[in-house]
Design an enzyme around this catalytic site. Structure first.
Site, PDB file in Angstrom:
ATOM      1  N   ASP A   9       0.851  -1.186   0.000  1.00 19.98           N
ATOM      2  CA  ASP A   9       0.000   0.000   0.000  1.00 19.98           C
ATOM      3  C   ASP A   9       0.889   1.239   0.000  1.00 19.98           C
ATOM      4  OD1 ASP A   9      -1.937   1.912   0.284  1.00 19.98           O
ATOM      5  OD2 ASP A   9      -2.759   1.149   2.163  1.00 19.98           O
ATOM      6  N   ASP A 105      -3.199   2.409  -5.892  1.00 16.60           N
ATOM      7  CA  ASP A 105      -2.035   2.454  -5.011  1.00 16.60           C
ATOM      8  C   ASP A 105      -1.885   1.217  -4.128  1.00 16.60           C
ATOM      9  OD1 ASP A 105      -4.263   2.980  -3.509  1.00 16.60           O
ATOM     10  OD2 ASP A 105      -3.408   4.662  -2.390  1.00 16.60           O
ATOM     11  N   GLU A 106      -2.617   0.155  -4.409  1.00 19.13           N
ATOM     12  CA  GLU A 106      -2.548  -1.061  -3.603  1.00 19.13           C
ATOM     13  C   GLU A 106      -2.486  -2.285  -4.511  1.00 19.13           C
ATOM     14  OE1 GLU A 106      -5.332  -1.355  -0.215  1.00 19.13           O
ATOM     15  OE2 GLU A 106      -6.103   0.572  -0.893  1.00 19.13           O
TER      16      GLU A 106
END
Length: 412
Positions: A9, A105-106
């Site tokens: 993350d 973003d993960e």
């Protein structure tokens, strides 16, 4: 053998990317928002300094500035975030071919079959990935390591920023069960209220609750949540190349002032249709149905849809279809607060057959030219940025409204 799943993350992703171009701001509270000049703009991301003032994602600019008068606001550049997301996932793919993006973003990584190539220590590997991302891209990432996807994600949330947390069969009850039940993946406020009525406030209390009774209370989702809490979730990591395509593609905009008149509404629809068309082409899909949702100042919505003459990913086709729907259900002088366009009934580009009209001479060559033109525009945007080129009728400066797709998924 237990699986080894990582959840990576990126920390304060949007803000961190923007700060790469503004190193002078690294020690100041910074937030990214759709329109820095609008008090009603929405905060999209914030850095660690801004978090210290309790600035929150999705609150308005005026609310954030009331908490932090010195907050520095930066405009969003979504093409940058997409580019860095691709770079980060390319780093992850050095360690395994099983990389599943969860959001921009993960990502989850299944390193069960490759861990031995990197020393066999899952924590050391997670630390190595964090170091490589930081050194090569200037971004930090928190990594959760566990035996399933849910606990790996909870691990990446457990300690931030730039940290590794390992959750095992031996320690997950000590680490996770004392946490609020809302920290469990997919437990929203509605489910939490229901569970609170049965005395369930923590993940441990959920895990100890009778599974069958939980299913009766929450339906099928109750069984799923119980499996999450007890560590019995075993969903595979599915790489992006194997994930099913979207069932629909949509884009919505809430305007800073009500729009009135066909000209203003046509401009707004053109902007929305252009975004939808770009996403359709990205996925190699065409739509056969277009849908619009119109919201008035009293927050009342109406929804209309129509079948198109031919499958398309051309923005002009979507705009014309949307305007036809709008004229049929709305008055020219009625104010509009928000609009959404959704492309539905999607088909693969190569399989998008078309019923020929013997009387519409030149229609197919004309559409071919439009398709080539818009694909050429896509290439220019990919190289020079989203604002490098646009259709004249769709010129609508980013930040003039609050994008619905900044708060809700636009691809389903």
């Amino acid at each position: 053998m237990d699986r080894v799943i990582l959840h990576c993350d990126l920390n304060c992703f949007y803000a961190s990317v923007e700060l790469l171009d503004h190193p002078e701001l690294k020690d100041k509270p910074v937030a990214v928002c759709g329109d820095p000049e609008s008090r009603h703009g929405i905060i999209l991301a914030k850095n660690e300094r801004a978090k210290g003032y309790r600035v929150q994602t999705a609150e308005t600019v005026w609310q954030a500035r009331r908490k932090c008068p010195d907050l520095v606001l930066l405009p969003a550049h979504h093409w940058k975030y997409k580019a860095y997301s691709q770079k980060v996932n390319a780093i992850y793919e050095r360690y395994t071919d099983l990389v599943e993006p969860f959001s921009i973003d993960e990502s989850w990584l299944d390193v069960t079959g490759t861990l031995h190539l990197f020393g066999g220590d899952e924590k050391a590997l997670a630390d190595q990935i964090r170091r490589v991302v930081r050194e090569e891209l200037g971004l930090t990432v928190s990594v959760g390591v566990s035996f399933n996807k849910v606990f790996a994600k909870m691990g990446s949330d457990y300690k931030k920023p730039d940290a590794t947390t390992v959750i095992t069969l031996d320690n997950f009850q000590d680490l996770l069960w004392p946490l609020p039940v809302t920290d469990l993946l997919f437990v929203g406020r509605a489910a939490a209220r229901v569970l609170a009525g049965y005395g369930v406030h923590t993940i441990g209390e959920l895990a100890r609750f009778d599974r069958e009774s939980l299913g009766q209370i929450l339906g099928k989702g109750g069984f799923t949540l119980h499996d999450y809490a007890t560590g019995k979730e075993h969903a595979p990591v599915i790489p992006a190349r194997e994930m099913p395509g979207p069932k629909s593609v949509g884009n919505g905009l809430t305007f800073p002032r009500n729009l009135v008149g066909w000209e203003e509404l046509h401009t707004a629809l053109s902007e929305l249709a252009n975004e939808v068309a770009v996403r359709l082409r990205k996925h190699g899909l065409k739509c056969t149905t277009v849908q619009i949702t119109v919201r008035d100042p009293a927050f009342q919505d109406i929804c209309r849809q129509k079948k198109l003459a031919a499958p398309t990913y051309v923005s002009r086709d979507l705009t014309e279809g949307a305007m036809e729907l709008l004229r049929g259900c709305w008055g020219e002088h009625k104010p509009v607060r928000a609009l959404t366009i959704t492309a539905q009934n999607l088909v693969e580009e190569g399989e998008a057959g078309e019923q020929l009209d013997l009387f519409a001479t030149g229609a197919i060559p004309h559409r071919d030219k439009l398709e080539k033109l818009e694909k050429a525009m896509d290439a220019i945007r990919d190289r020079y940025g989203r604002k490098a080129i646009s259709i004249a009728s769709a010129v609508y400066s980013e930040g003039e409204g609050t994008r619905e797709d900044q708060r809700l998924p636009s691809i389903k």
